[in-house]
Design an enzyme around this catalytic site. Structure first.
Site, PDB file in Angstrom:
ATOM      1  N   LYS A  29      11.106 -12.255  11.372  1.00  0.00           N
ATOM      2  CA  LYS A  29      10.740 -11.800   9.837  1.00  0.00           C
ATOM      3  C   LYS A  29      11.799 -10.878   9.446  1.00  0.00           C
ATOM      4  O   LYS A  29      12.300 -11.129   8.234  1.00  0.00           O
ATOM      5  CB  LYS A  29       9.583 -10.941  10.046  1.00  0.00           C
ATOM      6  CG  LYS A  29       9.012 -10.112   9.030  1.00  0.00           C
ATOM      7  CD  LYS A  29       8.392 -10.592   7.784  1.00  0.00           C
ATOM      8  CE  LYS A  29       8.229  -9.571   6.694  1.00  0.00           C
ATOM      9  NZ  LYS A  29       7.673 -10.195   5.516  1.00  0.00           N
ATOM     10  N   LYS A  72      12.298  -1.008   3.599  1.00  0.00           N
ATOM     11  CA  LYS A  72      11.740  -0.945   5.012  1.00  0.00           C
ATOM     12  C   LYS A  72      12.039  -1.949   6.056  1.00  0.00           C
ATOM     13  O   LYS A  72      12.651  -1.781   7.172  1.00  0.00           O
ATOM     14  CB  LYS A  72      10.155  -0.910   4.860  1.00  0.00           C
ATOM     15  CG  LYS A  72       9.481  -1.174   6.211  1.00  0.00           C
ATOM     16  CD  LYS A  72       8.033  -1.407   6.084  1.00  0.00           C
ATOM     17  CE  LYS A  72       7.316  -1.909   7.474  1.00  0.00           C
ATOM     18  NZ  LYS A  72       5.946  -2.100   7.620  1.00  0.00           N
ATOM     19  N   THR A  88       4.331  -5.747   9.540  1.00  0.00           N
ATOM     20  CA  THR A  88       5.602  -5.693   9.782  1.00  0.00           C
ATOM     21  C   THR A  88       6.383  -4.452  10.500  1.00  0.00           C
ATOM     22  O   THR A  88       5.973  -3.414   9.858  1.00  0.00           O
ATOM     23  CB  THR A  88       6.401  -5.941   8.587  1.00  0.00           C
ATOM     24  OG1 THR A  88       6.043  -7.126   7.845  1.00  0.00           O
ATOM     25  CG2 THR A  88       7.964  -5.859   8.873  1.00  0.00           C
TER      26      THR A  88
END
Ligand code: NAD
Length: 290
Positions: free
Chosen positions: A162, A237, A87
């Site tokens: 995402k 994050k 990611t």
């Protein structure tokens, strides 16, 4: 197929092991010296990448991805495919894709959801960005490591999907937790709250599938002392990446910004580090409005 796998951490190691178990020849590399079942270790990322049909990276962030890609891309044979499952920020994903294409490679950004459990069980969901040819080359491996792969669009589209999903998830978890804390103070039983909301218009994945209240709803990290699951710092994050992306394209995301700030406070200033992201409920329970 001959596969190079770089980044054998919590997610990468079981993913690489599943590819080896399915009969592929997997060569791995991790700076920490970690390995995975059925995987032969190389001495460097470049060595793990050379002469492979496919190279997969599963790394902590965009800066590390860029460094590893700069080493790996020149070592790969023309026509091979680079798949990044980390990611990372959309910009890094697009920069790596453009370098890979310039070197005659196919490339796909393919972040995952499903966590460590999904990585071990081979039930991850992949959100992919890149050309049709890149996605077609990666698809057989997605089918081994996961149960679903969606081709979201061009380079960076997987990362975009995402971070948008996780921005909704972070904000929704906070909304669910603050509502439970309010219900407590109003004297409403948590089970009754669940019974109503899970079948009413306030329902969500965070309420129905991952309820933050212990003993209520299906089993979740709340029933295990808020051991992750999905750690609050990983949510932080991803919320940071969505804010970075929102700034880059001038998108107004006030709920995402507030969710980022609350998780930042929880992880950095309070006791949230190492807790599941649903531990926002005990956090709210302890607080008043001040
Ligand atoms: P991790 O920290 O366990 O693994 C990352 C690995 O990369 C480590 O083993 C580290 O040593 C290695 N590494 C770092 N720099 C390197 C380099 N230069 N060369 C080779 N290896 C290097 O992290 P993880 O939990 O496996 O997550 C990996 C990625 O997947 C992250 O981007 C994370 O956001 C994403 N992700 C994680 C989860 C989860 O539940 N853990 C879920 C979805 C997505």
């Amino acid at each position: 197929m001959k596969i190079g796998f770089i980044g054998l951490g919590n997610m990468g190691a079981p993913m690489a092991a599943n590819l080896a178990k399915a009969g592929h020849t997997v060569t791995g590399f991790d700076v920490a010296g970690t390995t995975a079942e059925g995987v032969t270790n190389a001495a460097s990322a470049a060595e793990a990448a050379s002469a492979q049909d496919i190279v997969i990276t599963m790394l902590p962030n965009g800066a590390i991805l860029r460094t590893v890609a700069a080493e790996v891309i020149p070592a790969m044979r023309a026509g091979a495919t680079l798949i990044d499952c980390s990611t990372v920020d959309v910009e890094s994903a697009r920069a790596v894709a453009s370098d890979a294409e310039a070197a005659g490679l196919l490339s796909v950004d393919a972040p995952v959801s499903g966590g460590i459990g999904g990585a071990s069980a081979g039930t991850l969901t992949f959100m992919a960005g890149g050309s049709d040819a890149g996605f077609a080359a990666a698809r057989p491996l997605f089918d081994i490591m996961g149960q679903k792969a969606v081709h979201c669009g061009d380079a960076g589209a997987g990362q975009a999907a995402k971070i948008c999903n996780n921005m909704i998830l972070g904000a929704t978890m906070i909304a669910t937790c603050e509502a439970f804390a309010l219900a407590d103070k109003l004297g409403l039983d948590r089970q009754k709250m669940f019974d109503v909301v899970s079948t009413s218009s306030g329902y969500s994945w965070t309420m129905n599938a991952y309820c933050p209240a212990p003993g209520v709803g299906p089993a979740s990290p709340a029933d295990n002392g808020y051991v992750p699951g999905f750690a609050a710092e990983l949510m932080l994050k991803d919320l940071g990446l969505s804010q970075q992306a929102a700034e880059a394209v001038d998108a107004d995301t006030p709920m995402g910004a507030r969710a980022f700030e609350l998780y930042r406070q929880f992880v950095e200033d309070e006791d949230g580090k190492g807790m599941d992201f649903s531990a926002m409920l005990p956090r709210f329970s302890k607080r008043g409005r001040g």
